[in-house]
Motif scaffolding. Structure first.
Motif, PDB file in Angstrom:
ATOM      1  N   SER A 100       6.716  -8.777   0.054  1.00 48.94           N
ATOM      2  CA  SER A 100       6.751  -7.337   0.197  1.00 48.94           C
ATOM      3  C   SER A 100       5.550  -7.015  -0.706  1.00 48.94           C
ATOM      4  N   LEU A 101       5.375  -7.418  -1.798  1.00 51.48           N
ATOM      5  CA  LEU A 101       4.232  -6.978  -2.629  1.00 51.48           C
ATOM      6  C   LEU A 101       2.926  -7.172  -1.771  1.00 51.48           C
ATOM      7  N   ALA A 102       2.807  -8.495  -1.399  1.00 50.87           N
ATOM      8  CA  ALA A 102       1.504  -8.675  -0.420  1.00 50.87           C
ATOM      9  C   ALA A 102       1.534  -7.947   0.774  1.00 50.87           C
ATOM     10  N   VAL A 103       2.311  -7.345   1.417  1.00 48.02           N
ATOM     11  CA  VAL A 103       2.306  -6.719   2.397  1.00 48.02           C
ATOM     12  C   VAL A 103       1.813  -5.331   2.100  1.00 48.02           C
ATOM     13  N   MET A 104       2.444  -4.639   1.082  1.00 48.44           N
ATOM     14  CA  MET A 104       2.121  -3.439   0.616  1.00 48.44           C
ATOM     15  C   MET A 104       0.735  -3.336   0.210  1.00 48.44           C
TER      16      MET A 104
END
Length: 262
Positions: free
Chosen positions: A199-203
């Protein structure tokens, strides 16, 4: 106001972010389709009754991948490479969760414990998928571009989750209860950590594509970390409980087609 609805609307409205979102989703679904097809072919003789349901599971995942690619084609967009740090399936495998792809590629025969591992891992990941699709249906079920696809995928994910519950309960009655609970707990704790990282990487990627200001990006990252903290403290328990689903024999029939979408 920053909300899940406004965030997803922003991603859908921009071609670059929509392209990345659909590419990541299509890749993950295609991997799931491949895994299930291999597992179905390698089911031990004493569990062959499960093979048609595993095939159906994989066929649904393949269909979802085609749906996301179809959404891209409707905008005239090609898929883009998936950044490795956003590859949820690969990162779970690196944590030792689920059946190793290398083992499936070698076509090594599976045993009963392997099938328990597969179903327990699926019960955890399908919970995440079902929750995410429920949210998208709530906010975007009437969206003219993606609403129909979201409803179809959400119904399939509910079926997949029901199937995992029903089959794991059956296997628990057959004497696999201790193994099931152990694998469920290990899978859930690893999954919430991987989900946080992905999630952190996608955001981070979305933020660069959409030119988010630093305070907005920081607020979203804080929200992702807060969700992880909640799930690590107690929220993971919802991913390991087993109950007989209302949908019985959810994968007992043929896959439903996606006319006009896949």
């Amino acid at each position: 106001m920053l909300s899940a609805r406004s965030l997803f609307q922003e991603i859908v409205d921009n071609d670059d972010s929509f392209q990345l979102f659909c590419s990541i989703a299509a890749s993950g679904e295609a991997q799931g389709g491949w895994e299930n097809a291999r597992i179905a072919a390698l089911v031990p003789d004493g569990m062959r009754d499960l093979a048609p349901k595993i095939v159906r599971h994989g066929a649904d995942e393949d269909k979802h991948g085609r749906i996301f690619n179809a959404l891209l084609r409707k905008r005239g967009l090609p898929p883009v490479p998936v950044p490795p740090e956003t590859d949820y399936t690969m990162l779970l495998e690196r944590r030792g969760i689920g059946l190793a792809h290398e083992k499936l590629r070698r076509r090594e025969p599976l045993n009963e414990r392997d099938i328990v591992v597969y179903l327990a891992h699926s019960r955890v990941t399908e919970q995440r998928a079902a929750d995410q699709m429920d949210m998208l249906v709530r906010y975007f079920g009437d969206h003219p571009e993606v609403g129909r696809a979201i409803h179809m995928i959400s119904n399939d994910e509910d079926n997949h989750l029901a199937y995992c519950h029903e089959e794991l309960l059956r296997l628990a009655r057959a004497g696999h209860g201790r193994t099931i609970q152990q694998v469920l707990r290990e899978s859930a704790l690893a999954e919430i950590s991987v989900y946080r990282d992905v999630s952190l990487a996608v955001m981070d990627h979305m933020g660069r594509l959409l030119h988010w200001p630093a305070p907005k990006a920081a607020l979203l990252a804080a929200g992702i970390r807060a969700l992880y903290a909640y799930e690590r403290f107690s929220g993971w328990h919802r991913m390991v409980d087993l109950r007989m689903p209302q949908r019985r024999n959810a994968l007992g029939g043929a896959p439903l087609p996606a006319p006009g979408l896949a």
